[in-house]
Motif scaffolding. Sequence first.
Motif, PDB file in Angstrom:
ATOM      1  N   ALA A 222      20.293 -31.065 118.322  1.00 36.92           N
ATOM      2  CA  ALA A 222      19.034 -30.545 117.784  1.00 36.92           C
ATOM      3  C   ALA A 222      19.293 -29.648 116.576  1.00 36.92           C
ATOM      4  O   ALA A 222      18.589 -29.735 115.568  1.00 36.92           O
ATOM      5  N   LYS A 223      20.301 -28.807 116.674  1.00 40.21           N
ATOM      6  CA  LYS A 223      20.618 -27.905 115.570  1.00 40.21           C
ATOM      7  C   LYS A 223      21.109 -28.669 114.341  1.00 40.21           C
ATOM      8  O   LYS A 223      20.714 -28.377 113.217  1.00 40.21           O
ATOM      9  N   LYS A 224      21.943 -29.690 114.555  1.00 40.53           N
ATOM     10  CA  LYS A 224      22.485 -30.479 113.438  1.00 40.53           C
ATOM     11  C   LYS A 224      21.419 -31.326 112.758  1.00 40.53           C
ATOM     12  O   LYS A 224      21.460 -31.525 111.549  1.00 40.53           O
ATOM     13  N   THR A 225      20.478 -31.857 113.530  1.00 38.32           N
ATOM     14  CA  THR A 225      19.485 -32.772 112.963  1.00 38.32           C
ATOM     15  C   THR A 225      18.214 -32.069 112.507  1.00 38.32           C
ATOM     16  O   THR A 225      17.464 -32.621 111.707  1.00 38.32           O
ATOM     17  N   GLY A 226      17.943 -30.880 113.049  1.00 35.00           N
ATOM     18  CA  GLY A 226      16.720 -30.179 112.691  1.00 35.00           C
ATOM     19  C   GLY A 226      15.527 -30.573 113.543  1.00 35.00           C
ATOM     20  O   GLY A 226      14.417 -30.090 113.313  1.00 35.00           O
ATOM     21  N   PHE A 227      15.734 -31.440 114.509  1.00 34.46           N
ATOM     22  CA  PHE A 227      14.663 -31.824 115.422  1.00 34.46           C
ATOM     23  C   PHE A 227      14.633 -30.855 116.598  1.00 34.46           C
ATOM     24  O   PHE A 227      15.605 -30.161 116.879  1.00 34.46           O
TER      25      PHE A 227
ATOM     26  N   ASN B 202      15.051 -42.786 117.563  1.00 34.44           N
ATOM     27  CA  ASN B 202      15.361 -42.053 116.347  1.00 34.44           C
ATOM     28  C   ASN B 202      16.834 -42.280 116.059  1.00 34.44           C
ATOM     29  O   ASN B 202      17.713 -41.771 116.765  1.00 34.44           O
ATOM     30  N   ASP B 203      17.122 -43.075 115.019  1.00 32.46           N
ATOM     31  CA  ASP B 203      18.498 -43.441 114.704  1.00 32.46           C
ATOM     32  C   ASP B 203      19.343 -42.248 114.282  1.00 32.46           C
ATOM     33  O   ASP B 203      20.535 -42.186 114.597  1.00 32.46           O
ATOM     34  N   ARG B 204      18.750 -41.305 113.583  1.00 36.78           N
ATOM     35  CA  ARG B 204      19.511 -40.139 113.121  1.00 36.78           C
ATOM     36  C   ARG B 204      20.018 -39.312 114.300  1.00 36.78           C
ATOM     37  O   ARG B 204      21.189 -38.926 114.353  1.00 36.78           O
ATOM     38  N   ILE B 205      19.146 -39.039 115.258  1.00 37.50           N
ATOM     39  CA  ILE B 205      19.536 -38.281 116.449  1.00 37.50           C
ATOM     40  C   ILE B 205      20.600 -39.042 117.226  1.00 37.50           C
ATOM     41  O   ILE B 205      21.611 -38.473 117.645  1.00 37.50           O
ATOM     42  N   LEU B 206      20.400 -40.326 117.400  1.00 38.19           N
ATOM     43  CA  LEU B 206      21.344 -41.143 118.154  1.00 38.19           C
ATOM     44  C   LEU B 206      22.710 -41.188 117.482  1.00 38.19           C
ATOM     45  O   LEU B 206      23.741 -41.075 118.151  1.00 38.19           O
ATOM     46  N   ASN B 207      22.740 -41.298 116.168  1.00 41.53           N
ATOM     47  CA  ASN B 207      24.012 -41.344 115.445  1.00 41.53           C
ATOM     48  C   ASN B 207      24.757 -40.015 115.519  1.00 41.53           C
ATOM     49  O   ASN B 207      25.976 -39.990 115.685  1.00 41.53           O
ATOM     50  N   VAL B 208      24.045 -38.906 115.398  1.00 46.07           N
ATOM     51  CA  VAL B 208      24.690 -37.593 115.508  1.00 46.07           C
ATOM     52  C   VAL B 208      25.255 -37.399 116.910  1.00 46.07           C
ATOM     53  O   VAL B 208      26.388 -36.932 117.083  1.00 46.07           O
ATOM     54  N   ALA B 209      24.492 -37.776 117.918  1.00 42.32           N
ATOM     55  CA  ALA B 209      24.952 -37.651 119.305  1.00 42.32           C
ATOM     56  C   ALA B 209      26.149 -38.566 119.560  1.00 42.32           C
ATOM     57  O   ALA B 209      27.107 -38.174 120.228  1.00 42.32           O
ATOM     58  N   TYR B 210      26.120 -39.755 119.005  1.00 43.69           N
ATOM     59  CA  TYR B 210      27.231 -40.692 119.173  1.00 43.69           C
ATOM     60  C   TYR B 210      28.497 -40.142 118.520  1.00 43.69           C
ATOM     61  O   TYR B 210      29.577 -40.172 119.111  1.00 43.69           O
ATOM     62  N   ASN B 211      28.364 -39.615 117.322  1.00 37.69           N
ATOM     63  CA  ASN B 211      29.531 -39.050 116.633  1.00 37.69           C
ATOM     64  C   ASN B 211      30.092 -37.838 117.368  1.00 37.69           C
ATOM     65  O   ASN B 211      31.296 -37.610 117.363  1.00 37.69           O
ATOM     66  N   LEU B 212      29.230 -37.068 117.996  1.00 38.25           N
ATOM     67  CA  LEU B 212      29.655 -35.887 118.745  1.00 38.25           C
ATOM     68  C   LEU B 212      30.457 -36.275 119.991  1.00 38.25           C
ATOM     69  O   LEU B 212      31.434 -35.617 120.344  1.00 38.25           O
ATOM     70  N   THR B 213      30.072 -37.358 120.645  1.00 37.41           N
ATOM     71  CA  THR B 213      30.674 -37.723 121.925  1.00 37.41           C
ATOM     72  C   THR B 213      31.652 -38.893 121.846  1.00 37.41           C
ATOM     73  O   THR B 213      32.268 -39.237 122.855  1.00 37.41           O
ATOM     74  N   ARG B 214      31.846 -39.464 120.702  1.00 36.75           N
ATOM     75  CA  ARG B 214      32.571 -40.730 120.590  1.00 36.75           C
ATOM     76  C   ARG B 214      34.022 -40.682 121.067  1.00 36.75           C
ATOM     77  O   ARG B 214      34.514 -41.626 121.644  1.00 36.75           O
ATOM     78  N   ASN B 215      34.755 -39.611 120.839  1.00 40.00           N
ATOM     79  CA  ASN B 215      36.171 -39.569 121.202  1.00 40.00           C
ATOM     80  C   ASN B 215      36.443 -38.911 122.550  1.00 40.00           C
ATOM     81  O   ASN B 215      37.594 -38.648 122.880  1.00 40.00           O
TER      82      ASN B 215
END
Length: 87
Positions: free
Chosen positions: A31-36, A51-64
């Motif tokens: 939420a903080k990174k995306t502004g939502f 919401n692709d932007r939220i999903l992409n940020v969350a994916y990048n955060l948890t991917r590794n």
Amino acid sequence: MSETTYKKLQPVQKLIVVNSRLRHGDMSKVAKKTGFSSTKVSSVLEGRSDNDRILNVAYNLTRNRKKNFQVIKDLTSKKNTSTTVEG
């Protein structure tokens, strides 16, 4: 022509990966990174809205990260091996 070295995931596939690796506080970080709002982020990560932007940020955060069940499995196996019977 460039050739991709990875397979592009569908939004549903990303959602599955994210939800299997979410940790405490991750929704507020997204939420903080995306502004939502955290409500909107929660709605997207629960699959109720898109919401692709939220999903992409969350994916990048948890991917590794390891999946949650793997973390629990590792903790329980360490606990079982560290307890010894004295007698």
